[in-house]
Design an enzyme around this catalytic site. Structure first.
Site, PDB file in Angstrom:
ATOM      1  N   ASP A  25       0.841  -1.196   0.000  1.00 35.56           N
ATOM      2  CA  ASP A  25       0.000   0.000   0.000  1.00 35.56           C
ATOM      3  C   ASP A  25       0.875   1.244   0.000  1.00 35.56           C
ATOM      4  O   ASP A  25       1.704   1.433   0.882  1.00 35.56           O
ATOM      5  CB  ASP A  25      -0.916   0.012   1.225  1.00 35.56           C
ATOM      6  CG  ASP A  25      -1.833   1.217   1.220  1.00 35.56           C
ATOM      7  OD1 ASP A  25      -2.735   1.265   0.355  1.00 35.56           O
ATOM      8  OD2 ASP A  25      -1.644   2.114   2.062  1.00 35.56           O
ATOM      9  N   TYR A  30       2.962   9.918   0.352  1.00 35.28           N
ATOM     10  CA  TYR A  30       3.950   9.355   1.270  1.00 35.28           C
ATOM     11  C   TYR A  30       5.388   9.672   0.870  1.00 35.28           C
ATOM     12  O   TYR A  30       6.322   9.427   1.654  1.00 35.28           O
ATOM     13  CB  TYR A  30       3.781   7.834   1.371  1.00 35.28           C
ATOM     14  CG  TYR A  30       2.408   7.384   1.821  1.00 35.28           C
ATOM     15  CD1 TYR A  30       1.544   8.247   2.487  1.00 35.28           C
ATOM     16  CD2 TYR A  30       1.972   6.092   1.565  1.00 35.28           C
ATOM     17  CE1 TYR A  30       0.284   7.830   2.883  1.00 35.28           C
ATOM     18  CE2 TYR A  30       0.704   5.663   1.959  1.00 35.28           C
ATOM     19  CZ  TYR A  30      -0.137   6.541   2.612  1.00 35.28           C
ATOM     20  OH  TYR A  30      -1.380   6.122   2.990  1.00 35.28           O
ATOM     21  N   HIS A  91      -7.539   9.496  -2.603  1.00 33.02           N
ATOM     22  CA  HIS A  91      -7.086   9.362  -1.220  1.00 33.02           C
ATOM     23  C   HIS A  91      -8.129   9.841  -0.205  1.00 33.02           C
ATOM     24  O   HIS A  91      -8.263   9.281   0.880  1.00 33.02           O
ATOM     25  CB  HIS A  91      -5.791  10.157  -1.039  1.00 33.02           C
ATOM     26  CG  HIS A  91      -4.917   9.656   0.052  1.00 33.02           C
ATOM     27  ND1 HIS A  91      -3.546   9.689   0.005  1.00 33.02           N
ATOM     28  CD2 HIS A  91      -5.204   9.094   1.250  1.00 33.02           C
ATOM     29  CE1 HIS A  91      -3.031   9.187   1.108  1.00 33.02           C
ATOM     30  NE2 HIS A  91      -4.023   8.824   1.894  1.00 33.02           N
ATOM     31  N   ASN A 136     -11.457   6.479   2.230  1.00 31.87           N
ATOM     32  CA  ASN A 136     -12.127   7.371   3.183  1.00 31.87           C
ATOM     33  C   ASN A 136     -13.433   7.946   2.628  1.00 31.87           C
ATOM     34  O   ASN A 136     -13.866   9.018   3.048  1.00 31.87           O
ATOM     35  CB  ASN A 136     -11.186   8.516   3.602  1.00 31.87           C
ATOM     36  CG  ASN A 136      -9.931   8.025   4.268  1.00 31.87           C
ATOM     37  OD1 ASN A 136      -9.972   7.387   5.307  1.00 31.87           O
ATOM     38  ND2 ASN A 136      -8.779   8.299   3.650  1.00 31.87           N
ATOM     39  N   GLN A 158     -10.823   2.006   0.724  1.00 34.35           N
ATOM     40  CA  GLN A 158      -9.880   1.799   1.830  1.00 34.35           C
ATOM     41  C   GLN A 158     -10.256   2.755   2.958  1.00 34.35           C
ATOM     42  O   GLN A 158     -10.259   3.960   2.775  1.00 34.35           O
ATOM     43  CB  GLN A 158      -8.447   2.060   1.371  1.00 34.35           C
ATOM     44  CG  GLN A 158      -7.421   1.755   2.452  1.00 34.35           C
ATOM     45  CD  GLN A 158      -5.997   2.067   2.015  1.00 34.35           C
ATOM     46  OE1 GLN A 158      -5.304   2.854   2.648  1.00 34.35           O
ATOM     47  NE2 GLN A 158      -5.555   1.448   0.920  1.00 34.35           N
ATOM     48  N   PRO A 188      -6.233  -1.524  11.368  1.00 27.75           N
ATOM     49  CA  PRO A 188      -7.063  -2.654  11.803  1.00 27.75           C
ATOM     50  C   PRO A 188      -6.837  -3.057  13.258  1.00 27.75           C
ATOM     51  O   PRO A 188      -7.667  -3.775  13.825  1.00 27.75           O
ATOM     52  CB  PRO A 188      -6.637  -3.783  10.852  1.00 27.75           C
ATOM     53  CG  PRO A 188      -5.225  -3.442  10.476  1.00 27.75           C
ATOM     54  CD  PRO A 188      -5.200  -1.940  10.383  1.00 27.75           C
ATOM     55  N   LEU A 189      -5.754  -2.590  13.868  1.00 31.49           N
ATOM     56  CA  LEU A 189      -5.496  -2.940  15.265  1.00 31.49           C
ATOM     57  C   LEU A 189      -6.125  -1.940  16.233  1.00 31.49           C
ATOM     58  O   LEU A 189      -6.067  -2.140  17.438  1.00 31.49           O
ATOM     59  CB  LEU A 189      -3.981  -3.032  15.513  1.00 31.49           C
ATOM     60  CG  LEU A 189      -3.218  -4.016  14.615  1.00 31.49           C
ATOM     61  CD1 LEU A 189      -1.746  -4.047  14.991  1.00 31.49           C
ATOM     62  CD2 LEU A 189      -3.831  -5.403  14.689  1.00 31.49           C
ATOM     63  N   GLY A 233       7.631  -1.924   9.817  1.00 34.03           N
ATOM     64  CA  GLY A 233       8.955  -2.116   9.237  1.00 34.03           C
ATOM     65  C   GLY A 233       9.736  -3.172  10.002  1.00 34.03           C
ATOM     66  O   GLY A 233      10.924  -3.373   9.769  1.00 34.03           O
TER      67      GLY A 233
END
Length: 276
Positions: A25, A30, A91, A136, A158, A188-189, A233
């Site tokens: 993704d 970014y 986005h 969004n 997304q 998701p956490l 990472g």
């Protein structure tokens, strides 16, 4: 911080692909597409097939507009050093008060989204992008694009998705799933502000299944019908995140996770429905 360090982005992308991950993704915003592309190309050199990789990128609303969108996609392909991108997303529905090339011409947010969608649809027809989607977006924004004719279908939305999201988000997910629009869950956490609550409430389930709390949260999202993109990472976390497909949560397990929101002390969620 790893998202803005080119060497760490390169290594993380390469490690992830060599470990068996395939969904990358990214986004123009970014500022790391060159490093992502370098990692993908190195993984391909080591035997990972390009057709197995699913690469997502996004165009930020400040670049909305027909000509601007075409330029952004070409710039992204050049930075990545790849022939095509699997999924290109809008986005956000709009940039609010921030201007775009499209809005500077006197167009409102709706017209700018439509022009951008038209451009991405044409690039899809040329094979430079394979699918077009949104990020969004709430139902009203999705319906606006669905009303367009002779353009690409909406492939994906997304969104911020986890057990703590408000009911409006659940309604958006249900709408998408009912329209054959796949949903990808970022965060998701649930975010660091819910980490202690999640660890406490799911400790017993973690012990029962022999899986970490993070793995259980990812599995909840998958069994809720979503793809997941947990960013990391850390090589150890990558391995753990990829090892969620043999877990099967029962109905009771899913109910327990669904009810986490009732113990939360509030949730930081940006309501995108206020955007025109």
């Amino acid at each position: 911080p790893t998202a803005y360090d080119d060497e760490l982005v390169y290594r993380s992308t390469l490690w992830y692909l060599l470990l068996g991950g395939r969904h990358i993704d990214g986004a123009k915003l970014y500022l790391n597409s060159k490093a992502v592309g370098r990692g993908i190309r190195e993984a391909m050199r080591r035997g990972v097939k390009r057709e197995e990789i699913f690469l997502t990128s996004k165009i930020f609303p400040t670049h909305f507009g027909y000509e601007s969108a075409i330029n952004v996609v070409q710039s992204e392909l050049d930075d990545l050093g790849l022939e095509y991108i699997d999924l290109f997303l809008l986005h956000l529905p709009s940039s609010g008060p921030l201007p775009s090339q499209c809005s500077k011409q006197g167009n409102g947010p709706s017209q700018c989204r439509k022009e951008t969608w038209q451009a991405l649809s044409e690039l899809r027809n040329k094979g430079l992008i394979r699918n077009v989607g949104v990020s969004n977006f709430v139902v009203k924004h999705i319906q606006e694009l669905e009303a367009l004719t002779d353009v690409a279908p909406i492939a994906n939305n997304q969104i911020n998705f986890n057990p703590f999201v408000p009911e409006e988000t659940m309604e958006t997910v249900e709408y998408c799933q009912g329209r054959n629009i796949t949903v990808t869950a970022y965060m998701p956490l649930g975010g660091s502000h819910h980490r202690d609550l999640v660890n406490k409430k799911l400790a017993g389930l973690s012990n029962k299944l022999g899986k970490s709390v993070s793995q259980i949260m990812l599995r909840w999202a998958i069994q809720s019908g979503c793809a997941v993109i947990p960013g990391t990472g850390n090589r150890k976390h990558m391995i753990e995140n990829l090892d969620v497909y043999e877990i099967e949560l029962s109905d009771d397990d899913m109910k327990q996770i669904n009810e986490l929101k009732y113990d939360a002390k509030g949730y930081m969620n940006v309501d995108m429905s206020f955007l025109d």
